[in-house]
Design a protein around this motif. Structure first.
Motif, PDB file in Angstrom:
ATOM      1  N   ALA A  81      -5.009  -6.018  -1.651  1.00  0.00           N
ATOM      2  CA  ALA A  81      -4.581  -3.973  -1.691  1.00  0.00           C
ATOM      3  C   ALA A  81      -5.241  -3.626  -2.642  1.00  0.00           C
ATOM      4  N   MET A  82      -3.975  -4.457  -4.039  1.00  0.00           N
ATOM      5  CA  MET A  82      -4.108  -4.547  -5.326  1.00  0.00           C
ATOM      6  C   MET A  82      -5.500  -3.898  -6.385  1.00  0.00           C
ATOM      7  N   GLN A  83      -6.378  -5.093  -5.541  1.00  0.00           N
ATOM      8  CA  GLN A  83      -7.819  -5.646  -6.432  1.00  0.00           C
ATOM      9  C   GLN A  83      -8.573  -4.622  -5.250  1.00  0.00           C
ATOM     10  N   GLU A  84      -8.391  -4.100  -4.339  1.00  0.00           N
ATOM     11  CA  GLU A  84      -9.468  -3.121  -3.971  1.00  0.00           C
ATOM     12  C   GLU A  84      -9.062  -1.800  -3.942  1.00  0.00           C
ATOM     13  N   SER A  85      -8.292  -1.448  -4.292  1.00  0.00           N
ATOM     14  CA  SER A  85      -7.418   0.332  -5.058  1.00  0.00           C
ATOM     15  C   SER A  85      -7.853   0.388  -6.013  1.00  0.00           C
ATOM     16  N   ASP A  86      -7.711   1.684  -6.246  1.00  0.00           N
ATOM     17  CA  ASP A  86      -7.771   2.116  -8.022  1.00  0.00           C
ATOM     18  C   ASP A  86      -6.058   2.707  -8.321  1.00  0.00           C
ATOM     19  N   ILE A  87      -5.297   2.494  -7.174  1.00  0.00           N
ATOM     20  CA  ILE A  87      -4.160   3.089  -7.742  1.00  0.00           C
ATOM     21  C   ILE A  87      -2.791   1.797  -8.000  1.00  0.00           C
ATOM     22  N   THR A  88      -2.052   2.352  -7.757  1.00  0.00           N
ATOM     23  CA  THR A  88      -0.549   1.335  -8.188  1.00  0.00           C
ATOM     24  C   THR A  88      -0.116   1.534  -6.629  1.00  0.00           C
ATOM     25  N   ILE A  89       0.286  -0.422  -6.068  1.00  0.00           N
ATOM     26  CA  ILE A  89       1.783  -0.159  -4.808  1.00  0.00           C
ATOM     27  C   ILE A  89       2.566   0.962  -5.577  1.00  0.00           C
ATOM     28  N   GLN A  90       3.322   0.846  -6.476  1.00  0.00           N
ATOM     29  CA  GLN A  90       4.519   2.073  -6.715  1.00  0.00           C
ATOM     30  C   GLN A  90       4.135   3.537  -6.759  1.00  0.00           C
ATOM     31  N   ASP A  91       4.950   3.811  -5.869  1.00  0.00           N
ATOM     32  CA  ASP A  91       4.773   5.925  -5.581  1.00  0.00           C
ATOM     33  C   ASP A  91       3.205   5.623  -4.470  1.00  0.00           C
ATOM     34  N   SER A  92       2.866   4.301  -3.854  1.00  0.00           N
ATOM     35  CA  SER A  92       2.412   4.433  -2.347  1.00  0.00           C
ATOM     36  C   SER A  92       2.937   4.364  -1.495  1.00  0.00           C
ATOM     37  N   LYS A  93       2.253   5.096  -0.214  1.00  0.00           N
ATOM     38  CA  LYS A  93       2.674   4.920   1.005  1.00  0.00           C
ATOM     39  C   LYS A  93       2.318   3.877   1.393  1.00  0.00           C
ATOM     40  N   SER A  94       2.433   3.034   1.895  1.00  0.00           N
ATOM     41  CA  SER A  94       2.239   1.903   2.377  1.00  0.00           C
ATOM     42  C   SER A  94       2.266   2.127   4.369  1.00  0.00           C
ATOM     43  N   LEU A  95       1.394   1.796   4.979  1.00  0.00           N
ATOM     44  CA  LEU A  95       2.307   1.277   6.732  1.00  0.00           C
ATOM     45  C   LEU A  95       1.506  -0.372   7.078  1.00  0.00           C
ATOM     46  N   VAL A  96       2.619  -1.016   7.476  1.00  0.00           N
ATOM     47  CA  VAL A  96       2.698  -2.366   8.226  1.00  0.00           C
ATOM     48  C   VAL A  96       2.892  -2.505  10.091  1.00  0.00           C
ATOM     49  N   LEU A  97       1.388  -2.650  10.313  1.00  0.00           N
ATOM     50  CA  LEU A  97       0.720  -2.767  11.908  1.00  0.00           C
ATOM     51  C   LEU A  97       1.808  -4.092  12.584  1.00  0.00           C
ATOM     52  N   GLY A  98       2.689  -4.332  12.937  1.00  0.00           N
ATOM     53  CA  GLY A  98       3.279  -5.465  13.084  1.00  0.00           C
ATOM     54  C   GLY A  98       4.459  -5.783  13.129  1.00  0.00           C
ATOM     55  N   TYR A  99       6.057  -6.424  13.213  1.00  0.00           N
ATOM     56  CA  TYR A  99       6.456  -6.489  12.371  1.00  0.00           C
ATOM     57  C   TYR A  99       7.069  -8.290  12.888  1.00  0.00           C
ATOM     58  N   GLY A 100       6.607  -9.235  12.429  1.00  0.00           N
ATOM     59  CA  GLY A 100       6.754 -10.486  12.763  1.00  0.00           C
ATOM     60  C   GLY A 100       6.385 -11.071  11.548  1.00  0.00           C
ATOM     61  N   LYS A 101       6.749 -12.231  11.768  1.00  0.00           N
ATOM     62  CA  LYS A 101       7.251 -13.154  10.562  1.00  0.00           C
ATOM     63  C   LYS A 101       5.936 -12.311   9.040  1.00  0.00           C
ATOM     64  N   CYS A 102       5.295 -12.461   9.148  1.00  0.00           N
ATOM     65  CA  CYS A 102       3.826 -11.216   8.436  1.00  0.00           C
ATOM     66  C   CYS A 102       4.498 -10.436   8.177  1.00  0.00           C
ATOM     67  N   GLY A 103       4.726  -9.490   8.689  1.00  0.00           N
ATOM     68  CA  GLY A 103       5.019  -8.570   8.582  1.00  0.00           C
ATOM     69  C   GLY A 103       6.344  -8.029   7.765  1.00  0.00           C
ATOM     70  N   LYS A 104       7.532  -8.766   8.062  1.00  0.00           N
ATOM     71  CA  LYS A 104       8.280  -8.358   7.712  1.00  0.00           C
ATOM     72  C   LYS A 104       8.440  -8.355   5.983  1.00  0.00           C
ATOM     73  N   ILE A 105       8.126 -10.167   6.023  1.00  0.00           N
ATOM     74  CA  ILE A 105       7.901  -9.980   3.909  1.00  0.00           C
ATOM     75  C   ILE A 105       7.229  -9.486   3.183  1.00  0.00           C
ATOM     76  N   ILE A 106       5.553  -8.848   4.423  1.00  0.00           N
ATOM     77  CA  ILE A 106       4.570  -7.760   3.711  1.00  0.00           C
ATOM     78  C   ILE A 106       5.307  -5.823   3.468  1.00  0.00           C
ATOM     79  N   ALA A 107       5.931  -5.816   4.530  1.00  0.00           N
ATOM     80  CA  ALA A 107       7.239  -4.679   4.358  1.00  0.00           C
ATOM     81  C   ALA A 107       7.987  -4.850   3.094  1.00  0.00           C
ATOM     82  N   ASP A 108       8.457  -5.854   2.993  1.00  0.00           N
ATOM     83  CA  ASP A 108      10.006  -6.078   1.904  1.00  0.00           C
ATOM     84  C   ASP A 108       9.339  -6.013   0.583  1.00  0.00           C
TER      85      ASP A 108
END
Length: 285
Positions: free
Chosen positions: A135-162
């Protein structure tokens, strides 16, 4: 049986299997490979006296062909089984039911590594890190101060969100389950039901899909901001209508098998530990 006398055949795969072969060999197992190196010997030599076969994750590509990324040779499941006369256990990932039943006809025990809880839990970390890296490689903005949406809250979803939260992204998590809501809030994220996530989609800089079902179709894709980066890590064929995404020029990326691509050594160590645990359970070491 001792480690030194147990022969393991590693058939096909990616960098994970190359690293795994080295780890098993360093531990003292007798290891031979096929479909991983140019210098691999012929299939009969590899499988002679091999009690264990470890295959790729996923094991199959193109219906009945074994997943071998480093050779132009092709090997069908049937050809493998007819040669693997001493095999007792076959371990691989994402085995179709038809293939599993065919293997079992040869009196070989089949273990789907993708369904092993140990691997699923441990793989969530390199999967999450890999998804955020892309995601960072494909974007021209930082993760900091961004808005993110995670679809699904299973094992991977929880860790991505955190991990996104730790990088100071404003994280919204879409879930199907009411029971997830309190946990999502406790982790500092904003909850929303999956069927309602289209209400917030146009505000998002990053979207990560972990749901193995088509959850992003024409309706949702048309609402995307043109700069939004969508990373889909769901099981093939993914959770996005890619034909429509291409038509709309959406920045959607299907990213299967991330552990083997972004952290092959860590991913191989996870498989190595699981394989050894299975061998112990089966009484083979």
């Amino acid at each position: 049986m001792s480690i030194n006398t147990l022969k393991i055949a590693i058939i096909g795969g990616d960098m994970r299997q190359k690293k795994l072969a080295s780890m098993l060999s360093d531990k003292g197992y007798k290891v031979m490979t096929y479909g991983l190196y140019e210098c691999d010997t012929d299939l009969e030599d590899v499988l002679h006296d091999a009690k264990i076969i470890v295959g790729a994750i996923p094991f199959i590509k193109n219906n009945n062909m074994i997943n071998m990324q480093y050779t132009d040779e092709v090997l069908t499941v049937e050809e493998l089984l007819q040669t693997a006369k001493q095999c007792e256990v076959l371990m691989a990932g994402l085995l179709p039911i038809k293939v599993k039943k065919n293997i079992e006809k040869y009196k070989i025990k089949v273990i789907d590594l993708y369904k092993e809880e140990e691997i699923a839990i441990k793989n969530a970390v390199p999967t999450a890190e890999g998804a955020i890296q892309i995601a960072m490689q494909e974007s021209d903005i930082t993760i900091q101060d961004s808005k993110s949406l995670v679809l699904g809250y299973g094992k991977c979803g929880k860790i991505i969100a955190d991990k996104l939260k730790a990088l100071n992204s404003d994280v919204t998590v879409a879930t199907k389950h009411e029971t997830d809501i309190a946990d999502i809030v406790a982790h500092g994220h904003k909850p929303i039901k999956v069927e309602q996530y289209s209400k917030v989609i146009e505000k998002m800089d990053f979207i990560f899909n972990t749901i193995p079902a088509k959850v992003m179709n024409e309706k949702e894709l048309t609402l995307l901001n043109k700069n939004t980066v969508v990373i889909d890590i769901a099981m093939a064929p993914g959770g996005i209508d890619y034909e429509k995404a291409n038509e709309l020029k959406a920045r959607a990326f299907f990213c299967p098998g991330l552990p083997g691509k972004v952290a092959p050594t860590s991913a191989a160590k996870i498989v190595f530990e699981t394989v050894e645990n299975i061998l112990r359970k089966e009484g083979l070491i």
